[in-house]
Design a protein around this motif. Structure first.
Motif, PDB file in Angstrom:
ATOM      1  N   PRO A 202      18.310  -9.067  22.471  1.00 50.05           N
ATOM      2  CA  PRO A 202      17.650  -7.953  23.156  1.00 50.05           C
ATOM      3  C   PRO A 202      16.154  -8.207  23.283  1.00 50.05           C
ATOM      4  O   PRO A 202      15.601  -9.131  22.670  1.00 50.05           O
ATOM      5  CB  PRO A 202      17.936  -6.766  22.230  1.00 50.05           C
ATOM      6  N   THR A 203      15.502  -7.382  24.058  1.00 48.06           N
ATOM      7  CA  THR A 203      14.046  -7.457  24.153  1.00 48.06           C
ATOM      8  C   THR A 203      13.440  -7.247  22.769  1.00 48.06           C
ATOM      9  O   THR A 203      13.830  -6.311  22.065  1.00 48.06           O
ATOM     10  CB  THR A 203      13.521  -6.383  25.118  1.00 48.06           C
ATOM     11  N   PRO A 204      12.544  -8.128  22.336  1.00 43.58           N
ATOM     12  CA  PRO A 204      11.934  -7.934  21.005  1.00 43.58           C
ATOM     13  C   PRO A 204      11.364  -6.524  20.849  1.00 43.58           C
ATOM     14  O   PRO A 204      10.848  -5.932  21.805  1.00 43.58           O
ATOM     15  CB  PRO A 204      10.834  -9.001  20.974  1.00 43.58           C
ATOM     16  N   ARG A 205      11.470  -6.027  19.647  1.00 42.08           N
ATOM     17  CA  ARG A 205      11.115  -4.628  19.404  1.00 42.08           C
ATOM     18  C   ARG A 205       9.673  -4.330  19.784  1.00 42.08           C
ATOM     19  O   ARG A 205       9.370  -3.261  20.333  1.00 42.08           O
ATOM     20  CB  ARG A 205      11.380  -4.300  17.923  1.00 42.08           C
ATOM     21  N   ASP A 206       8.755  -5.219  19.519  1.00 38.40           N
ATOM     22  CA  ASP A 206       7.349  -4.953  19.815  1.00 38.40           C
ATOM     23  C   ASP A 206       7.009  -5.122  21.289  1.00 38.40           C
ATOM     24  O   ASP A 206       5.877  -4.861  21.703  1.00 38.40           O
ATOM     25  CB  ASP A 206       6.456  -5.847  18.957  1.00 38.40           C
ATOM     26  N   GLU A 207       7.975  -5.558  22.117  1.00 43.58           N
ATOM     27  CA  GLU A 207       7.741  -5.707  23.553  1.00 43.58           C
ATOM     28  C   GLU A 207       8.429  -4.623  24.378  1.00 43.58           C
ATOM     29  O   GLU A 207       8.343  -4.640  25.617  1.00 43.58           O
ATOM     30  CB  GLU A 207       8.235  -7.083  24.017  1.00 43.58           C
ATOM     31  N   ARG A 208       9.101  -3.708  23.719  1.00 43.77           N
ATOM     32  CA  ARG A 208       9.788  -2.638  24.443  1.00 43.77           C
ATOM     33  C   ARG A 208       8.770  -1.588  24.873  1.00 43.77           C
ATOM     34  O   ARG A 208       7.970  -1.114  24.058  1.00 43.77           O
ATOM     35  CB  ARG A 208      10.876  -2.019  23.564  1.00 43.77           C
ATOM     36  N   LYS A 209       8.824  -1.196  26.129  1.00 44.09           N
ATOM     37  CA  LYS A 209       7.821  -0.317  26.708  1.00 44.09           C
ATOM     38  C   LYS A 209       8.325   1.122  26.799  1.00 44.09           C
ATOM     39  O   LYS A 209       9.516   1.401  26.640  1.00 44.09           O
ATOM     40  CB  LYS A 209       7.429  -0.826  28.096  1.00 44.09           C
ATOM     41  N   SER A 210       7.419   2.014  27.103  1.00 42.22           N
ATOM     42  CA  SER A 210       7.763   3.424  27.285  1.00 42.22           C
ATOM     43  C   SER A 210       8.307   3.645  28.685  1.00 42.22           C
ATOM     44  O   SER A 210       8.200   2.783  29.573  1.00 42.22           O
ATOM     45  CB  SER A 210       6.524   4.292  27.068  1.00 42.22           C
ATOM     46  N   PHE A 211       8.877   4.814  28.908  1.00 46.30           N
ATOM     47  CA  PHE A 211       9.368   5.164  30.241  1.00 46.30           C
ATOM     48  C   PHE A 211       8.226   5.140  31.257  1.00 46.30           C
ATOM     49  O   PHE A 211       8.401   4.676  32.390  1.00 46.30           O
ATOM     50  CB  PHE A 211      10.017   6.540  30.224  1.00 46.30           C
ATOM     51  N   ASP A 212       7.080   5.658  30.845  1.00 44.25           N
ATOM     52  CA  ASP A 212       5.948   5.684  31.774  1.00 44.25           C
ATOM     53  C   ASP A 212       5.546   4.276  32.184  1.00 44.25           C
ATOM     54  O   ASP A 212       5.256   4.013  33.364  1.00 44.25           O
ATOM     55  CB  ASP A 212       4.763   6.398  31.128  1.00 44.25           C
ATOM     56  N   ALA A 213       5.533   3.356  31.223  1.00 48.83           N
ATOM     57  CA  ALA A 213       5.126   1.982  31.525  1.00 48.83           C
ATOM     58  C   ALA A 213       6.177   1.225  32.321  1.00 48.83           C
ATOM     59  O   ALA A 213       5.860   0.231  32.994  1.00 48.83           O
ATOM     60  CB  ALA A 213       4.821   1.231  30.225  1.00 48.83           C
ATOM     61  N   LEU A 214       7.419   1.670  32.270  1.00 52.48           N
ATOM     62  CA  LEU A 214       8.507   0.986  32.971  1.00 52.48           C
ATOM     63  C   LEU A 214       8.688   1.472  34.407  1.00 52.48           C
ATOM     64  O   LEU A 214       9.590   1.010  35.101  1.00 52.48           O
ATOM     65  CB  LEU A 214       9.818   1.179  32.208  1.00 52.48           C
ATOM     66  N   GLY A 215       7.877   2.390  34.838  1.00 53.45           N
ATOM     67  CA  GLY A 215       7.992   2.869  36.222  1.00 53.45           C
ATOM     68  C   GLY A 215       7.775   4.355  36.357  1.00 53.45           C
ATOM     69  O   GLY A 215       7.605   4.852  37.479  1.00 53.45           O
ATOM     70  N   GLY A 216       7.813   5.072  35.245  1.00 52.67           N
ATOM     71  CA  GLY A 216       7.505   6.483  35.263  1.00 52.67           C
ATOM     72  C   GLY A 216       8.566   7.337  35.943  1.00 52.67           C
ATOM     73  O   GLY A 216       9.710   6.908  36.154  1.00 52.67           O
ATOM     74  N   PRO A 217       8.202   8.558  36.330  1.00 53.91           N
ATOM     75  CA  PRO A 217       9.179   9.506  36.893  1.00 53.91           C
ATOM     76  C   PRO A 217       9.486   9.305  38.372  1.00 53.91           C
ATOM     77  O   PRO A 217      10.251  10.080  38.950  1.00 53.91           O
ATOM     78  CB  PRO A 217       8.496  10.854  36.662  1.00 53.91           C
ATOM     79  N   THR A 218       8.937   8.298  39.002  1.00 54.10           N
ATOM     80  CA  THR A 218       9.209   8.070  40.420  1.00 54.10           C
ATOM     81  C   THR A 218      10.699   7.838  40.643  1.00 54.10           C
ATOM     82  O   THR A 218      11.298   6.979  39.986  1.00 54.10           O
ATOM     83  CB  THR A 218       8.431   6.849  40.923  1.00 54.10           C
ATOM     84  N   PRO A 219      11.327   8.568  41.531  1.00 54.02           N
ATOM     85  CA  PRO A 219      12.777   8.391  41.739  1.00 54.02           C
ATOM     86  C   PRO A 219      13.095   7.023  42.345  1.00 54.02           C
ATOM     87  O   PRO A 219      12.313   6.482  43.128  1.00 54.02           O
ATOM     88  CB  PRO A 219      13.142   9.522  42.710  1.00 54.02           C
ATOM     89  N   VAL A 220      14.216   6.471  41.974  1.00 55.63           N
ATOM     90  CA  VAL A 220      14.677   5.228  42.589  1.00 55.63           C
ATOM     91  C   VAL A 220      15.102   5.527  44.027  1.00 55.63           C
ATOM     92  O   VAL A 220      15.482   6.650  44.361  1.00 55.63           O
ATOM     93  CB  VAL A 220      15.850   4.619  41.794  1.00 55.63           C
ATOM     94  N   ASP A 221      15.057   4.504  44.866  1.00 55.76           N
ATOM     95  CA  ASP A 221      15.404   4.693  46.278  1.00 55.76           C
ATOM     96  C   ASP A 221      16.317   3.573  46.768  1.00 55.76           C
ATOM     97  O   ASP A 221      16.156   3.073  47.890  1.00 55.76           O
ATOM     98  CB  ASP A 221      14.144   4.754  47.135  1.00 55.76           C
ATOM     99  N   ASP A 222      17.261   3.189  45.924  1.00 55.68           N
ATOM    100  CA  ASP A 222      18.141   2.083  46.284  1.00 55.68           C
ATOM    101  C   ASP A 222      19.490   2.550  46.806  1.00 55.68           C
ATOM    102  O   ASP A 222      20.440   1.773  46.887  1.00 55.68           O
ATOM    103  CB  ASP A 222      18.339   1.154  45.086  1.00 55.68           C
TER     104      ASP A 222
END
Length: 712
Positions: A175-195
């Motif tokens: 898995p992604t190393p524990r100290d490299e796991r980001k928050s929801f905000d850092a991963l793209g935030g609340p912007t809805p997906v459009d796929d």
């Protein structure tokens, strides 16, 4: 010249050295009942109900009779009786520990629709409100990691069981190393997906648990900067706290229904024996809040069925019903349970007022006259009050749906999505029903994958189902034959009412699944977890059946349930760890435990030491539960019986205290039953928990004063 007979109040009292105590501790100390001694003359069952059932007599949930004196207890019996409360606390503790353990065993996003549930919380945190069906797209920050399980690199193994076809397990993936796991905000935030994917269908559910999750995360300082897996784990802990009281509710429901301490402890232990429930309770969803609110409602209605028809109790019924309505659509069937419970309580109260002739099986004409006279006392007011309070608290949500979308529960996708459930052929009702019947049972006990595998052993599933169904049938039809037919009927009706949430959920799931099958020819939405809302009532009924099956040996009931829970959880964890946490073509052995724990620790949101500590604590608590249950059963000999008590002959010439009860809570020789009530002055039976003659709201179900009790 004969001396006149003295009244109980005129009889000389024994000196202090000769005074003795009862041989069974009451469930609630009289001194704790709001400052009023429940054993004092003039105390009523309404006083007892204000604090809960007080059981110092024969498993009826009734308060102790005034001036009750029985033979001295054997040395050390009071110490033995303390095992009950301690064991209840330990059962609750191991229940919570198992939930936390499963929260580590299942990696983030491995719960049922967990990403969609978390997305609802994340949307509320960022002001998304509650969009209409089809308009809520999952946030980019949530999809960045949850897509790995839904459509990315883990989807094949996790959704389809492809490990058997060569897909790597979690143990083989770094898995992604524990100290490299980001928050929801850092991963793209609340912007809805459009796929172009499907929308988040959870908008079809009420917002109670999602609002609670948003408030919790907002209250924790800097939680928005935590890694995504830690934020999800906090929401999992919220669900764990929600379902943590389930053992306590099972115990309270059994005691309020009139069962003794051993049977009540068995009811408390039942949730531990259902690994599928532990899995659901350990992840974030809206099933937990529905289970809690329906369980609390069941506890209150258990007292209603014993004759507690007060308006204050109706208010509590309405409160829990209203909160259930804000949880999930399955709560919409609960008014049937509420009405049925009030009818059973009215029946008991009416039989008590009917007197010994009617209670002893009078002729049809006498029963007809009684029913006509009692029809006017139907509990319309408390029942209507209960439902009205509930509708006022939570019914508005479903009215809103009807007004805005033309359906009480609209399709959350606003479209008919493609289905990936298995195709069922040939196309026939019997094909569907066979699949539905087998799958509901399997996923009730062990819905361990998404969907399968891993699975519980078929032997464990069949044995558990046979035992639970058999005990439930015994609870309904196995009343003492010395009781009148009406008493047995009332007892059976009470057990059926407790099972109504499970029954209605089963029928609702079946109806929807059959309707979808006719369109898609697939087994859709067949989830055993939908039955968990009735787990408290099921526990009480199973405990009653176990009590009757083990007449005279009821003290072993908690031990049996805990051993069964240990076997079920051990079998489930073996299946889970072998499938998810061991490499391909590697079988589980005890020597593999460090390898399994190490693999789980790599995926966990906290350092591996936390994972190890949780597992060790859970193991120790489970062992302590089994040991204490065994010690408690051994310390309560079956041969010890209470000294008989006498209240004098009843009006019909019978002796209402002609039997006795064993220390382990088994039924008395006069055929008394847990659905029995208080013995009144005229020999009739009054339901425990009914209102007093002088107080309350003057509802139906008042209890006559009791005669003083003396040793025979």
């Amino acid at each position: 010249m004969d001396e006149p007979e003295l009244t109980p109040a005129e009889r000389p009292k024994p000196p202090p050295a000769e005074r003795t105590v009862t041989d069974v501790e009451p469930a609630v100390d009289p001194a704790d009942a709001g400052g009023r001694d429940l054993t004092a003359p003039g105390a009523t069952s309404a006083d007892a109900d204000a604090t809960g059932p007080v059981d110092a007599t024969a498993d009826t949930g009734a308060p102790p009779l005034p001036e009750q004196r029985v033979a001295a207890e054997p040395a050390g019996s009071r110490r033995r009786l303390r095992h009950g409360p301690v064991l209840l606390l330990l059962i609750t503790a191991v229940h919570v520990a198992m939930l936390v353990s499963y929260a580590f065993v299942y990696p983030t996003w491995a719960g049922y629709d967990e990403a969609q549930h978390v997305d609802m919380v994340y949307g509320l945190q960022h002001g998304a409100g509650w969009p209409a069906p089809g308009e809520k797209m999952i946030a980019t920050g949530v999809a960045a990691t949850s897509d790995d399980f839904d459509r990315g690199r883990y989807a094949d193994m996790f959704l389809s069981g492809a490990k058997r076809r060569g897909a790597p397990s979690f143990a083989e993936i770094d898995p992604t190393p524990r100290d490299e796991r980001k928050s929801f905000d850092a991963l793209g935030g609340p912007t809805p997906v459009d796929d172009g994917r499907l929308s988040n269908q959870m908008v079809q559910h009420p917002p109670l648990v999602y609002a609670a999750g948003a408030v919790l995360l907002e209250a924790l300082p800097d939680s928005q900067d935590w890694s995504y897996d830690r934020q999800v784990f906090i929401l999992r802990l919220l669900n764990i706290l929600i379902v943590a009281p389930l053992p306590l509710l099972g115990w309270l429901g059994a005691r309020r229904f009139g069962l003794g301490e051993p049977a009540a402890l068995a009811a408390a232990a039942l949730p531990l024996a259902i690994p599928g429930f532990t899995r659901v309770g350990a992840t974030f969803n809206n099933d937990g809040i529905l289970t809690l609110t329906t369980g609390a409602l069941t506890v209150v209605l258990a007292g209603v069925m014993r004759g507690d028809l007060r308006r204050r109790t109706a208010g509590f019924v309405g409160l829990w019903f209203g909160l259930a309505l804000l949880s999930k659509a399955f709560a919409l069937t609960l008014p049937v349970m509420i009405a049925s419970a009030y009818l059973v309580g009215w029946w008991r109260a009416g039989r008590r007022r009917a007197g010994p002739a009617a209670a002893g099986g009078a002729r049809l004409a006498r029963w007809t006259r009684w029913f006509r006279s009692e029809a006017a006392s139907l509990p319309w007011v408390p029942a209507a009050l209960a439902v009205s309070v509930g509708v006022a608290i939570g019914g508005w949500w479903w009215v809103r749906n009807q007004v805005l979308y033309g359906a009480v529960q609209p399709n959350g996708w606003a479209t008919n999505p493609p289905r990936r459930e298995p195709l069922l052929l040939p196309d026939s009702f019997f094909t569907w029903f066979s699949y539905f019947f087998r799958t509901m049972i399997s996923r009730f006990w062990g819905g361990l994958g998404l969907f399968e595998p891993p699975q519980l052993s078929p032997i464990a599933i069949v044995l558990a189902t046979v035992v639970v169904v058999g005990l439930s049938v015994l609870a309904i039809v196995g009343g003492r034959r010395r009781l009148s037919r009406a008493d047995r009927l009332a007892g059976a009706a009470g057990a059926v009412v407790l099972l109504l949430p499970v029954a209605f959920a089963y029928l609702s799931v079946g109806q929807r699944s059959w309707a979808d099958y006719k369109v898609y020819t697939r087994g859709i939405a067949v989830q055993g977890r939908y039955l968990y809302l009735g787990i408290v009532g099921l526990g009480v009924v199973v405990a009653l059946g176990l009590r009757r099956a083990m007449a005279g040996r009821e003290r072993f009931a908690p031990l049996m349930l805990l051993v069964a829970a240990l076997l079920m959880q051990g079998t489930a964890l073996l299946a889970i760890c072998s499938y998810y946490w061991l490499p391909r073509r590697v079988s589980f052995t005890p020597a593999r435990i460090p390898q399994v724990v190490s693999a789980i620790g790599r995926w966990a949101p906290f350092p591996i030491g936390v994972t190890i500590a949780v597992f060790v604590l859970t193991t120790a608590l489970f062992a302590a539960n089994v040991v204490l249950a065994g010690v408690g059963a051994k310390a309560m000999p079956a041969g010890l019986r209470r000294t008989r008590l006498s209240a004098g002959p009843a009006a019909d010439g019978s002796d209402p205290q002609s039997g006795s009860e064993s220390r382990d809570g088994s039924e008395s020789r006069d055929g008394s039953d847990p659905q029995g009530g208080l013995q009144s002055r005229d020999g009739s039976v009054a339901p425990a928990g009914s209102g007093s003659r002088n107080g309350g709201d003057r509802d139906a179900g008042v209890v006559a004063e009791h005669e003083a009790v003396r040793l025979r």
